[in-house]
Design a protein around this motif. Structure first.
Motif, PDB file in Angstrom:
ATOM      1  N   ILE A 104      -2.399   1.305  -9.702  1.00 10.26           N
ATOM      2  CA  ILE A 104      -3.856   1.426  -9.572  1.00 10.26           C
ATOM      3  C   ILE A 104      -4.538   0.137 -10.014  1.00 10.26           C
ATOM      4  CG2 ILE A 104      -5.896   2.598 -10.529  1.00 10.26           C
ATOM      5  CD1 ILE A 104      -4.592   4.288  -8.475  1.00 10.26           C
ATOM      6  N   ASN A 105      -4.075  -0.446 -11.095  1.00 12.05           N
ATOM      7  CA  ASN A 105      -4.656  -1.703 -11.577  1.00 12.05           C
ATOM      8  C   ASN A 105      -4.442  -2.825 -10.561  1.00 12.05           C
ATOM      9  OD1 ASN A 105      -6.024  -3.327 -13.387  1.00 12.05           O
ATOM     10  ND2 ASN A 105      -4.129  -3.976 -14.390  1.00 12.05           N
ATOM     11  N   ALA A 106      -3.260  -2.876  -9.952  1.00 11.19           N
ATOM     12  CA  ALA A 106      -3.003  -3.889  -8.919  1.00 11.19           C
ATOM     13  C   ALA A 106      -3.916  -3.680  -7.722  1.00 11.19           C
ATOM     14  CB  ALA A 106      -1.535  -3.848  -8.506  1.00 11.19           C
ATOM     15  N   LEU A 107      -4.142  -2.435  -7.337  1.00 10.76           N
ATOM     16  CA  LEU A 107      -5.058  -2.156  -6.227  1.00 10.76           C
ATOM     17  C   LEU A 107      -6.480  -2.579  -6.564  1.00 10.76           C
ATOM     18  CD1 LEU A 107      -3.795   1.358  -5.083  1.00 10.76           C
ATOM     19  CD2 LEU A 107      -3.591  -0.796  -3.831  1.00 10.76           C
ATOM     20  N   LYS A 108      -6.910  -2.329  -7.790  1.00 11.22           N
ATOM     21  CA  LYS A 108      -8.255  -2.745  -8.201  1.00 11.22           C
ATOM     22  C   LYS A 108      -8.385  -4.259  -8.197  1.00 11.22           C
ATOM     23  CE  LYS A 108      -9.351   1.153 -11.211  1.00 11.22           C
ATOM     24  NZ  LYS A 108      -9.546   1.591 -12.605  1.00 11.22           N
ATOM     25  N   THR A 109      -7.349  -4.929  -8.685  1.00 12.45           N
ATOM     26  CA  THR A 109      -7.393  -6.385  -8.792  1.00 12.45           C
ATOM     27  C   THR A 109      -7.397  -7.061  -7.423  1.00 12.45           C
ATOM     28  OG1 THR A 109      -6.200  -6.244 -10.888  1.00 12.45           O
ATOM     29  CG2 THR A 109      -6.214  -8.376  -9.794  1.00 12.45           C
ATOM     30  N   HIS A 110      -6.625  -6.533  -6.487  1.00  8.31           N
ATOM     31  CA  HIS A 110      -6.447  -7.214  -5.206  1.00  8.31           C
ATOM     32  C   HIS A 110      -7.185  -6.558  -4.044  1.00  8.31           C
ATOM     33  CE1 HIS A 110      -3.570  -9.810  -7.101  1.00  8.31           C
ATOM     34  NE2 HIS A 110      -2.902  -8.765  -7.547  1.00  8.31           N
ATOM     35  N   SER A 111      -8.010  -5.548  -4.299  1.00  3.17           N
ATOM     36  CA  SER A 111      -8.707  -4.873  -3.204  1.00  3.17           C
ATOM     37  C   SER A 111      -9.755  -5.774  -2.560  1.00  3.17           C
ATOM     38  CB  SER A 111      -9.338  -3.570  -3.686  1.00  3.17           C
ATOM     39  OG  SER A 111     -10.308  -3.826  -4.679  1.00  3.17           O
ATOM     40  N   GLY A 112     -10.339  -6.686  -3.313  1.00  3.34           N
ATOM     41  CA  GLY A 112     -11.308  -7.614  -2.728  1.00  3.34           C
ATOM     42  C   GLY A 112     -10.699  -8.471  -1.644  1.00  3.34           C
ATOM     43  N   TRP A 113      -9.483  -8.939  -1.869  1.00  5.29           N
ATOM     44  CA  TRP A 113      -8.782  -9.733  -0.867  1.00  5.29           C
ATOM     45  C   TRP A 113      -8.525  -8.896   0.385  1.00  5.29           C
ATOM     46  CZ3 TRP A 113      -3.971  -8.753   1.221  1.00  5.29           C
ATOM     47  CH2 TRP A 113      -3.466  -9.739   2.065  1.00  5.29           C
ATOM     48  N   LEU A 114      -8.083  -7.652   0.192  1.00  6.35           N
ATOM     49  CA  LEU A 114      -7.804  -6.765   1.323  1.00  6.35           C
ATOM     50  C   LEU A 114      -9.062  -6.510   2.145  1.00  6.35           C
ATOM     51  CD1 LEU A 114      -5.936  -4.792   2.860  1.00  6.35           C
ATOM     52  CD2 LEU A 114      -6.589  -3.057   1.190  1.00  6.35           C
ATOM     53  N   ILE A 115     -10.174  -6.233   1.483  1.00  5.49           N
ATOM     54  CA  ILE A 115     -11.439  -5.971   2.186  1.00  5.49           C
ATOM     55  C   ILE A 115     -11.891  -7.213   2.945  1.00  5.49           C
ATOM     56  CG2 ILE A 115     -13.879  -5.423   1.833  1.00  5.49           C
ATOM     57  CD1 ILE A 115     -11.996  -3.030   1.644  1.00  5.49           C
ATOM     58  N   ASP A 116     -11.755  -8.392   2.349  1.00  5.32           N
ATOM     59  CA  ASP A 116     -12.123  -9.620   3.045  1.00  5.32           C
ATOM     60  C   ASP A 116     -11.316  -9.804   4.324  1.00  5.32           C
ATOM     61  OD1 ASP A 116     -14.023 -10.285   1.177  1.00  5.32           O
ATOM     62  OD2 ASP A 116     -12.737 -11.671   0.076  1.00  5.32           O
ATOM     63  N   VAL A 117     -10.022  -9.567   4.243  1.00  3.13           N
ATOM     64  CA  VAL A 117      -9.164  -9.706   5.427  1.00  3.13           C
ATOM     65  C   VAL A 117      -9.555  -8.696   6.500  1.00  3.13           C
ATOM     66  CG1 VAL A 117      -6.792  -9.421   6.251  1.00  3.13           C
ATOM     67  CG2 VAL A 117      -7.228 -10.721   4.171  1.00  3.13           C
ATOM     68  N   LEU A 118      -9.800  -7.461   6.098  1.00  5.64           N
ATOM     69  CA  LEU A 118     -10.155  -6.428   7.081  1.00  5.64           C
ATOM     70  C   LEU A 118     -11.515  -6.688   7.715  1.00  5.64           C
ATOM     71  CD1 LEU A 118      -8.938  -3.220   5.223  1.00  5.64           C
ATOM     72  CD2 LEU A 118      -7.885  -4.322   7.200  1.00  5.64           C
ATOM     73  N   ASN A 119     -12.460  -7.240   6.967  1.00  2.00           N
ATOM     74  CA  ASN A 119     -13.786  -7.491   7.515  1.00  2.00           C
ATOM     75  C   ASN A 119     -13.844  -8.739   8.392  1.00  2.00           C
ATOM     76  OD1 ASN A 119     -15.306  -5.269   6.649  1.00  2.00           O
ATOM     77  ND2 ASN A 119     -15.431  -6.108   4.596  1.00  2.00           N
ATOM     78  N   LYS A 120     -12.873  -9.632   8.260  1.00  2.59           N
ATOM     79  CA  LYS A 120     -12.859 -10.825   9.120  1.00  2.59           C
ATOM     80  C   LYS A 120     -12.387 -10.501  10.521  1.00  2.59           C
ATOM     81  CE  LYS A 120     -12.274 -14.236   5.502  1.00  2.59           C
ATOM     82  NZ  LYS A 120     -11.373 -15.175   4.857  1.00  2.59           N
ATOM     83  N   ASN A 121     -11.549  -9.494  10.650  1.00  5.21           N
ATOM     84  CA  ASN A 121     -10.979  -9.172  11.968  1.00  5.21           C
ATOM     85  C   ASN A 121     -11.782  -8.104  12.631  1.00  5.21           C
ATOM     86  OD1 ASN A 121      -8.983 -11.065  11.684  1.00  5.21           O
ATOM     87  ND2 ASN A 121      -7.702  -9.686  10.515  1.00  5.21           N
TER      88      ASN A 121
END
Length: 121
Positions: A104-121
């Motif tokens: 859960i902590n890893a998901l919280k830490t790296h979710s911003g990167w995931l959202i950025d990638v998903l919103n670019k495509n």
């Protein structure tokens, strides 16, 4: 794994550790929001855009992780492996909860990167 204790009682050992997890799931809940893409003229009183252009944006609303069970087996040529296996069998639930909290902590830490990638495509 390996360890060495250099003071009394002198202990030394090495070996392998096998882990098995089952009935696990990671759930990510997204929602679609809108944000201002371009700003035209602004209202002189409120400073808000008069005719903004909106675009959709994906946001992470919730994240969850569950693990049904965990099994950890420590193999080695020392007595410490036996002690560690007994300790792990007693602490299965706290160990499982710790693994879930790390995920859960890893998901919280790296979710911003995931959202950025998903919103670019």
């Amino acid at each position: 794994w390996s360890f060495e204790q250099t003071y009394m009682p002198y202990l030394k050992g090495s070996g392998k550790a096998n882990t098995r997890l089952w009935d696990g799931a990671i759930r990510l809940k997204f929602e679609l929001r809108r944000r201002i893409a371009t700003v035209g003229e602004k209202d002189p009183v409120t400073e808000l855009p008069l005719n903004p252009t909106w675009e959709p944006v994906l946001c992470l609303n919730d994240r969850a992780c569950t693990i049904g069970g965990i099994e950890l087996t420590i193999q080695g040529e020392s007595r410490i492996a036996w002690v560690a296996n007994r300790l792990v069998s007693v602490l299965k639930n706290p160990l499982r909860d710790y693994v879930v909290s790390v995920i859960i902590n890893a998901l919280k830490t790296h979710s911003g990167w995931l959202i950025d990638v998903l919103n670019k495509n």
